[in-house]
Design an enzyme around this catalytic site. Sequence first.
Site, PDB file in Angstrom:
ATOM      1  N   PHE A  31      15.492  50.055 -14.677  1.00 54.56           N
ATOM      2  CA  PHE A  31      15.584  49.713 -13.261  1.00 54.56           C
ATOM      3  C   PHE A  31      16.874  50.309 -12.704  1.00 54.56           C
ATOM      4  O   PHE A  31      17.969  50.010 -13.175  1.00 54.56           O
ATOM      5  CB  PHE A  31      15.573  48.194 -13.116  1.00 54.56           C
ATOM      6  CG  PHE A  31      15.382  47.654 -11.723  1.00 54.56           C
ATOM      7  CD1 PHE A  31      14.613  48.303 -10.774  1.00 54.56           C
ATOM      8  CD2 PHE A  31      15.956  46.446 -11.382  1.00 54.56           C
ATOM      9  CE1 PHE A  31      14.427  47.765  -9.497  1.00 54.56           C
ATOM     10  CE2 PHE A  31      15.785  45.882 -10.119  1.00 54.56           C
ATOM     11  CZ  PHE A  31      15.016  46.558  -9.178  1.00 54.56           C
ATOM     12  N   THR A  33      19.953  51.318 -10.052  1.00 53.84           N
ATOM     13  CA  THR A  33      20.791  50.647  -9.060  1.00 53.84           C
ATOM     14  C   THR A  33      20.276  50.897  -7.642  1.00 53.84           C
ATOM     15  O   THR A  33      20.193  49.953  -6.854  1.00 53.84           O
ATOM     16  CB  THR A  33      22.259  51.096  -9.217  1.00 53.84           C
ATOM     17  OG1 THR A  33      22.687  50.796 -10.554  1.00 53.84           O
ATOM     18  CG2 THR A  33      23.162  50.394  -8.220  1.00 53.84           C
ATOM     19  N   MET A  40      17.324  44.442  -2.446  1.00 55.17           N
ATOM     20  CA  MET A  40      18.267  43.472  -1.887  1.00 55.17           C
ATOM     21  C   MET A  40      18.315  43.613  -0.364  1.00 55.17           C
ATOM     22  O   MET A  40      18.311  42.621   0.359  1.00 55.17           O
ATOM     23  CB  MET A  40      19.657  43.669  -2.496  1.00 55.17           C
ATOM     24  CG  MET A  40      19.746  43.257  -3.943  1.00 55.17           C
ATOM     25  SD  MET A  40      21.326  43.752  -4.661  1.00 55.17           S
ATOM     26  CE  MET A  40      21.366  42.708  -6.121  1.00 55.17           C
ATOM     27  N   GLU A  41      18.343  44.861   0.108  1.00 51.11           N
ATOM     28  CA  GLU A  41      18.315  45.095   1.553  1.00 51.11           C
ATOM     29  C   GLU A  41      17.011  44.578   2.154  1.00 51.11           C
ATOM     30  O   GLU A  41      17.007  43.998   3.245  1.00 51.11           O
ATOM     31  CB  GLU A  41      18.482  46.581   1.864  1.00 51.11           C
ATOM     32  CG  GLU A  41      19.895  47.083   1.675  1.00 51.11           C
ATOM     33  CD  GLU A  41      20.163  48.348   2.456  1.00 51.11           C
ATOM     34  OE1 GLU A  41      20.018  48.330   3.699  1.00 51.11           O
ATOM     35  OE2 GLU A  41      20.519  49.352   1.826  1.00 51.11           O
ATOM     36  N   GLY A  57      20.987  48.091   8.010  1.00 53.00           N
ATOM     37  CA  GLY A  57      22.001  47.857   6.998  1.00 53.00           C
ATOM     38  C   GLY A  57      23.206  48.748   7.239  1.00 53.00           C
ATOM     39  O   GLY A  57      23.063  49.905   7.638  1.00 53.00           O
ATOM     40  N   HIS A  64      25.843  45.952 -10.567  1.00 48.45           N
ATOM     41  CA  HIS A  64      24.628  46.017 -11.384  1.00 48.45           C
ATOM     42  C   HIS A  64      25.065  45.592 -12.779  1.00 48.45           C
ATOM     43  O   HIS A  64      25.714  46.336 -13.497  1.00 48.45           O
ATOM     44  CB  HIS A  64      24.063  47.439 -11.375  1.00 48.45           C
ATOM     45  CG  HIS A  64      22.659  47.508 -11.864  1.00 48.45           C
ATOM     46  ND1 HIS A  64      21.831  48.551 -11.557  1.00 48.45           N
ATOM     47  CD2 HIS A  64      21.917  46.662 -12.630  1.00 48.45           C
ATOM     48  CE1 HIS A  64      20.650  48.365 -12.105  1.00 48.45           C
ATOM     49  NE2 HIS A  64      20.687  47.215 -12.764  1.00 48.45           N
ATOM     50  N   ARG A 108      24.385  43.538   7.601  1.00 47.43           N
ATOM     51  CA  ARG A 108      23.409  44.107   8.518  1.00 47.43           C
ATOM     52  C   ARG A 108      23.833  43.785   9.949  1.00 47.43           C
ATOM     53  O   ARG A 108      24.566  42.820  10.174  1.00 47.43           O
ATOM     54  CB  ARG A 108      21.998  43.546   8.265  1.00 47.43           C
ATOM     55  CG  ARG A 108      21.483  43.826   6.861  1.00 47.43           C
ATOM     56  CD  ARG A 108      20.031  43.439   6.696  1.00 47.43           C
ATOM     57  NE  ARG A 108      19.144  44.375   7.375  1.00 47.43           N
ATOM     58  CZ  ARG A 108      18.803  45.569   6.891  1.00 47.43           C
ATOM     59  NH1 ARG A 108      19.255  45.973   5.736  1.00 47.43           N
ATOM     60  NH2 ARG A 108      17.981  46.343   7.572  1.00 47.43           N
TER      61      ARG A 108
END
Length: 121
Positions: A31, A33, A40-41, A57, A64, A108
């Site tokens: 997975f 970064t 996450m965003e 954003g 990580h 954001r």
Amino acid sequence: MMNKGETYSIEITVTDKDTAEVLGSGGLPVFSTPAMICNMEAAAFGLAARHGHQTVGTKVNIDHIRACKPGTVVKVTAELIEEDGRRLEFKVSAEDEKGTIGEGQHQRYIIDPVRFMSKLN
């Protein structure tokens, strides 16, 4: 107005398309970064959108912490920690069945999409 402490979560299953090897951020099939940050965003965007806000954003500060492989189910959560006018600050995290994969903060801004896009023309 959003509520401080409010959360929004999404659940994803890591695919080969999400790996560092495929995205070019590394050479291993784990997975990445960038994929973790993207989700996450997305969680923070989803929390704001639930209140009818369109946002962009502007900042990420993410650690990580641990790798995971394709097929892993990851829960990504955004929590509103501060709202100052149009600026929204989120605590974000990603975890699998073994615990935390990544965590940090994401910023954001609430925008008017028509006005925002008109500035680009």
